[in-house]
Scaffold this motif. Sequence first.
Motif, PDB file in Angstrom:
ATOM      1  N   VAL A   4     -40.576 -26.843  55.641  1.00  0.00           N
ATOM      2  CA  VAL A   4     -41.923 -26.596  55.126  1.00  0.00           C
ATOM      3  C   VAL A   4     -42.934 -27.022  56.172  1.00  0.00           C
ATOM      4  CG1 VAL A   4     -41.388 -26.772  52.677  1.00  0.00           C
ATOM      5  CG2 VAL A   4     -41.918 -28.832  53.969  1.00  0.00           C
ATOM      6  N   ARG A   5     -44.073 -26.392  56.105  1.00  0.00           N
ATOM      7  CA  ARG A   5     -45.140 -26.748  57.039  1.00  0.00           C
ATOM      8  C   ARG A   5     -45.732 -28.093  56.640  1.00  0.00           C
ATOM      9  NH1 ARG A   5     -49.047 -21.815  57.657  1.00  0.00           N
ATOM     10  NH2 ARG A   5     -49.939 -23.290  59.104  1.00  0.00           N
ATOM     11  N   ALA A   6     -46.083 -28.857  57.612  1.00  0.00           N
ATOM     12  CA  ALA A   6     -46.705 -30.150  57.357  1.00  0.00           C
ATOM     13  C   ALA A   6     -48.135 -29.957  56.849  1.00  0.00           C
ATOM     14  CB  ALA A   6     -46.716 -30.988  58.635  1.00  0.00           C
ATOM     15  N   VAL A   7     -48.638 -30.949  56.185  1.00  0.00           N
ATOM     16  CA  VAL A   7     -50.001 -30.898  55.660  1.00  0.00           C
ATOM     17  C   VAL A   7     -51.004 -30.726  56.797  1.00  0.00           C
ATOM     18  CG1 VAL A   7     -51.754 -32.195  54.406  1.00  0.00           C
ATOM     19  CG2 VAL A   7     -49.362 -32.321  53.695  1.00  0.00           C
ATOM     20  N   ASP A   9     -50.742 -29.164  59.828  1.00  0.00           N
ATOM     21  CA  ASP A   9     -50.413 -28.178  60.859  1.00  0.00           C
ATOM     22  C   ASP A   9     -51.670 -27.765  61.622  1.00  0.00           C
ATOM     23  OD1 ASP A   9     -47.741 -28.147  60.451  1.00  0.00           O
ATOM     24  OD2 ASP A   9     -47.704 -26.291  59.303  1.00  0.00           O
ATOM     25  N   SER A  10     -52.799 -27.883  60.985  1.00  0.00           N
ATOM     26  CA  SER A  10     -54.061 -27.516  61.607  1.00  0.00           C
ATOM     27  C   SER A  10     -55.023 -28.693  61.486  1.00  0.00           C
ATOM     28  CB  SER A  10     -54.658 -26.298  60.906  1.00  0.00           C
ATOM     29  OG  SER A  10     -55.974 -26.068  61.363  1.00  0.00           O
ATOM     30  N   MET A  11     -55.765 -28.929  62.531  1.00  0.00           N
ATOM     31  CA  MET A  11     -56.763 -29.995  62.505  1.00  0.00           C
ATOM     32  C   MET A  11     -58.131 -29.477  62.056  1.00  0.00           C
ATOM     33  SD  MET A  11     -55.217 -32.753  63.214  1.00  0.00           S
ATOM     34  CE  MET A  11     -56.564 -33.864  63.511  1.00  0.00           C
ATOM     35  N   VAL A  12     -58.211 -28.194  61.710  1.00  0.00           N
ATOM     36  CA  VAL A  12     -59.494 -27.603  61.329  1.00  0.00           C
ATOM     37  C   VAL A  12     -60.124 -28.322  60.137  1.00  0.00           C
ATOM     38  CG1 VAL A  12     -60.619 -25.504  60.482  1.00  0.00           C
ATOM     39  CG2 VAL A  12     -58.992 -25.378  62.373  1.00  0.00           C
ATOM     40  N   PRO A  13     -59.402 -28.558  59.034  1.00  0.00           N
ATOM     41  CA  PRO A  13     -60.037 -29.253  57.906  1.00  0.00           C
ATOM     42  C   PRO A  13     -60.495 -30.674  58.266  1.00  0.00           C
ATOM     43  CG  PRO A  13     -57.987 -28.235  57.205  1.00  0.00           C
ATOM     44  CD  PRO A  13     -58.043 -28.126  58.696  1.00  0.00           C
TER      45      PRO A  13
END
Length: 57
Positions: A4-7, A9-13
């Motif tokens: 599963v993708r990690a919470v 995966d993106s630093m955008v939020p």
Amino acid sequence: MVTVRAVYDSMVPTLATVETVLAGVLRQLGEEGRSHLEHSEDLSRQAGIQPDDSQPV
């Protein structure tokens, strides 16, 4: 096994949250806060930590 993708995966939020908090703090501090931030950004550009936004890439 399930992948599963990690919470984060993106630093955008996270970046959006930091920018929102910073904008609120600067609004509360007024001109003195904005001036202090500009001075800090100038120092980081001079030290080579932050790129110079005024120069074309």
